[in-house]
Design a protein around this motif. Structure first.
Motif, PDB file in Angstrom:
ATOM      1  N   GLU A 190       0.868 -11.318   3.784  1.00 46.74           N
ATOM      2  CA  GLU A 190       0.442 -11.418   2.391  1.00 46.74           C
ATOM      3  C   GLU A 190      -0.302 -12.721   2.079  1.00 46.74           C
ATOM      4  OE1 GLU A 190      -0.148 -10.556  -1.617  1.00 46.74           O
ATOM      5  OE2 GLU A 190       0.485  -9.207  -0.017  1.00 46.74           O
ATOM      6  N   PRO A 191       0.211 -13.906   2.440  1.00 45.34           N
ATOM      7  CA  PRO A 191      -0.534 -15.126   2.100  1.00 45.34           C
ATOM      8  C   PRO A 191      -1.859 -15.248   2.839  1.00 45.34           C
ATOM      9  CG  PRO A 191       1.383 -15.658   3.445  1.00 45.34           C
ATOM     10  CD  PRO A 191       1.519 -14.221   3.044  1.00 45.34           C
ATOM     11  N   VAL A 236     -12.521  -7.046   0.431  1.00 47.24           N
ATOM     12  CA  VAL A 236     -11.614  -7.706   1.376  1.00 47.24           C
ATOM     13  C   VAL A 236     -10.461  -6.759   1.661  1.00 47.24           C
ATOM     14  CG1 VAL A 236     -10.192  -9.727   1.863  1.00 47.24           C
ATOM     15  CG2 VAL A 236     -12.194  -9.949   0.370  1.00 47.24           C
ATOM     16  N   PHE A 237     -10.195  -6.504   2.937  1.00 47.68           N
ATOM     17  CA  PHE A 237      -9.050  -5.641   3.255  1.00 47.68           C
ATOM     18  C   PHE A 237      -8.450  -6.025   4.603  1.00 47.68           C
ATOM     19  CE2 PHE A 237     -12.787  -3.337   4.886  1.00 47.68           C
ATOM     20  CZ  PHE A 237     -12.382  -2.987   6.177  1.00 47.68           C
ATOM     21  N   SER A 238      -7.186  -5.700   4.746  1.00 49.47           N
ATOM     22  CA  SER A 238      -6.501  -5.890   6.021  1.00 49.47           C
ATOM     23  C   SER A 238      -6.183  -4.529   6.622  1.00 49.47           C
ATOM     24  CB  SER A 238      -5.207  -6.691   5.836  1.00 49.47           C
ATOM     25  OG  SER A 238      -4.272  -5.968   5.043  1.00 49.47           O
ATOM     26  N   CYS A 239      -6.081  -4.500   7.947  1.00 48.74           N
ATOM     27  CA  CYS A 239      -5.723  -3.292   8.683  1.00 48.74           C
ATOM     28  C   CYS A 239      -5.176  -3.723  10.029  1.00 48.74           C
ATOM     29  CB  CYS A 239      -6.929  -2.371   8.855  1.00 48.74           C
ATOM     30  SG  CYS A 239      -8.356  -3.162   9.661  1.00 48.74           S
ATOM     31  N   ARG A 252      -4.482  -4.220   0.872  1.00 46.67           N
ATOM     32  CA  ARG A 252      -3.587  -4.595   1.977  1.00 46.67           C
ATOM     33  C   ARG A 252      -3.154  -3.323   2.692  1.00 46.67           C
ATOM     34  NH1 ARG A 252       2.230  -6.961   0.679  1.00 46.67           N
ATOM     35  NH2 ARG A 252       2.762  -4.763   0.916  1.00 46.67           N
ATOM     36  N   HIS A 253      -3.809  -3.058   3.798  1.00 47.41           N
ATOM     37  CA  HIS A 253      -3.466  -1.918   4.645  1.00 47.41           C
ATOM     38  C   HIS A 253      -3.519  -0.579   3.900  1.00 47.41           C
ATOM     39  CE1 HIS A 253      -2.493  -4.685   7.793  1.00 47.41           C
ATOM     40  NE2 HIS A 253      -1.864  -3.804   8.523  1.00 47.41           N
ATOM     41  N   GLN A 288     -13.852  -7.335 -13.254  1.00 49.06           N
ATOM     42  CA  GLN A 288     -12.923  -6.225 -13.057  1.00 49.06           C
ATOM     43  C   GLN A 288     -12.635  -6.083 -11.571  1.00 49.06           C
ATOM     44  OE1 GLN A 288     -13.112  -2.592 -15.519  1.00 49.06           O
ATOM     45  NE2 GLN A 288     -13.665  -1.518 -13.623  1.00 49.06           N
ATOM     46  N   PHE A 289     -11.360  -6.186 -11.195  1.00 49.89           N
ATOM     47  CA  PHE A 289     -10.960  -6.139  -9.794  1.00 49.89           C
ATOM     48  C   PHE A 289     -10.179  -4.851  -9.531  1.00 49.89           C
ATOM     49  CE2 PHE A 289     -10.527 -11.086  -9.365  1.00 49.89           C
ATOM     50  CZ  PHE A 289     -11.865 -11.220  -9.711  1.00 49.89           C
ATOM     51  N   LEU A 290     -10.329  -4.320  -8.316  1.00 50.17           N
ATOM     52  CA  LEU A 290      -9.636  -3.096  -7.901  1.00 50.17           C
ATOM     53  C   LEU A 290      -8.813  -3.368  -6.654  1.00 50.17           C
ATOM     54  CD1 LEU A 290      -9.238   0.060  -7.977  1.00 50.17           C
ATOM     55  CD2 LEU A 290     -11.263   0.180  -6.489  1.00 50.17           C
ATOM     56  N   ASP A 291      -7.518  -3.039  -6.715  1.00 49.86           N
ATOM     57  CA  ASP A 291      -6.635  -3.092  -5.552  1.00 49.86           C
ATOM     58  C   ASP A 291      -6.423  -1.662  -5.078  1.00 49.86           C
ATOM     59  OD1 ASP A 291      -4.740  -3.458  -3.600  1.00 49.86           O
ATOM     60  OD2 ASP A 291      -3.257  -4.419  -4.885  1.00 49.86           O
ATOM     61  N   LEU A 292      -6.964  -1.338  -3.909  1.00 48.66           N
ATOM     62  CA  LEU A 292      -6.952   0.016  -3.376  1.00 48.66           C
ATOM     63  C   LEU A 292      -5.701   0.229  -2.524  1.00 48.66           C
ATOM     64  CD1 LEU A 292      -8.444   2.705  -2.844  1.00 48.66           C
ATOM     65  CD2 LEU A 292      -9.656   1.548  -0.990  1.00 48.66           C
ATOM     66  N   GLY A 293      -4.868   1.202  -2.918  1.00 54.36           N
ATOM     67  CA  GLY A 293      -3.606   1.421  -2.222  1.00 54.36           C
ATOM     68  C   GLY A 293      -2.642   0.292  -2.523  1.00 54.36           C
ATOM     69  N   CYS A 294      -2.408   0.052  -3.805  1.00 58.77           N
ATOM     70  CA  CYS A 294      -1.689  -1.157  -4.239  1.00 58.77           C
ATOM     71  C   CYS A 294      -0.202  -1.147  -3.921  1.00 58.77           C
ATOM     72  CB  CYS A 294      -1.881  -1.356  -5.742  1.00 58.77           C
ATOM     73  SG  CYS A 294      -1.101  -0.075  -6.766  1.00 58.77           S
ATOM     74  N   GLY A 295       0.363   0.012  -3.572  1.00 52.22           N
ATOM     75  CA  GLY A 295       1.792   0.058  -3.300  1.00 52.22           C
ATOM     76  C   GLY A 295       2.604  -0.380  -4.497  1.00 52.22           C
ATOM     77  N   VAL A 296       3.543  -1.300  -4.273  1.00 53.40           N
ATOM     78  CA  VAL A 296       4.405  -1.758  -5.369  1.00 53.40           C
ATOM     79  C   VAL A 296       3.859  -3.004  -6.051  1.00 53.40           C
ATOM     80  CG1 VAL A 296       6.470  -0.677  -4.422  1.00 53.40           C
ATOM     81  CG2 VAL A 296       5.913  -3.021  -3.764  1.00 53.40           C
TER      82      VAL A 296
END
Length: 280
Positions: A30-31, A141-144, A114-115, A46-54
């Motif tokens: 996460e950090p 920006v994304f992680s995988c 994030r994933h 305006q920001f979008l978090d894709l697959g934000c989970g919890v």
């Protein structure tokens, strides 16, 4: 293979029930991801978090940029409900549904995940859609996960359960769908994104914790019986075989148990790109 529709139902429901464990497993990533997002985020927009989970990453970015509006979107209504219960800020909201079907009143100025990007049935169509809903030059920006060879949890569970390790060089909607660096680079270029960086991020994947190593191993076993590629194999194993299967998994997890924690070395990609010309 995990289809997008699975997150609406059983997979999303399981992740919602297990959210403290899943958040713990990604706590050291996460950090690293947050730092990458903050390095390119505009001061407002305006920001979008894709697959934000919890909602962990959404909430952190909203707190860092109070003049923005952050929307976390996830297919799982159960996880979105938890995100809403966990986080409350005037510039933050959570929506359940498929981002590919959602209209927007204005273009997004940043997309991050994030994933959450490895489960599209058609990743070309998905990333083309994302490009069309962002302003010119907007960052992505994304992680995988990197390949299975860099992720001990995948190798150990496959070995213990007798599953095929799989081929990281071909796309399938699953946790390792974006493991192939060349595939992702080509995907982004084809869909209107200009890559700025792709960094390997090594971190500890905390699968179990407890008062001692035995308790931590038991916690990790419980985690992997509900989350991940071994879960279905364990669940469907005949009663006479399940005990042996769990013992084999426990033996492998014991290699990573120290001081009441089972922490396994894993690695992810953190990609940063910007919206370039219109996709073909």
């Amino acid at each position: 293979m995990t289809a997008a529709g699975d997150w609406i139902g059983k997979v999303g429901d399981v992740w919602a029930r297990e959210w403290p464990r899943t958040e713990r497993s990604f706590a050291h990533l996460e950090p690293l991801l947050r730092r990458a997002i903050l390095s390119v985020a505009p001061d407002r927009g305006q920001f979008l978090d894709l697959g934000c989970g919890v909602g962990t990453t959404s909430a952190a970015i909203a707190a860092a940029y109070p003049d923005t509006r952050v929307t976390g979107v996830d297919l799982s209504a159960a996880m979105v409900a938890i995100a809403r219960a966990r986080h409350d800020a005037p510039n933050l909201r959570f929506v359940d549904g498929d981002v590919l079907d959602m209209a927007t009143s204005r273009l997004d100025d940043l997309v991050f995940s994030r994933h959450g990007v490895m489960f599209f049935a058609d990743p070309v169509a998905a990333f083309t859609h994302l490009r069309r809903r962002v302003s010119a030059g907007a960052p992505l920006v994304f992680s995988c996960f990197r390949g299975r060879s860099h992720n001990r949890w995948a190798l150990e569970l496959a070995d213990a359960t007798g599953q095929s390790v799989g081929d990281d060089r071909s796309y399938a909607p699953d946790p390792f769908g974006f493991a192939d660096h060349a595939f992702v680079a080509d995907l982004l270029a084809r869909t209107g994104w200009s890559v700025e960086s792709s960094e390997a991020a090594d971190f500890d994947y905390v699968a179990g914790e407890g008062a001692d190593d035995a308790a931590a191993i038991a916690d990790a076993i419980a985690f992997f019986t509900r989350i991940g590629p071994a879960a279905a194999t364990i669940r469907t194993a005949p009663d006479h075989a399940r005990a042996d299967l769990l013992e084999r998994i426990g033996t492998r997890l014991a290699r990573y148990a120290r001081n009441g924690r089972v922490a396994m070395p894993v690695s992810a990609w953190i990609w940063t790109a910007r919206a370039a010309g219109e996709p073909a």
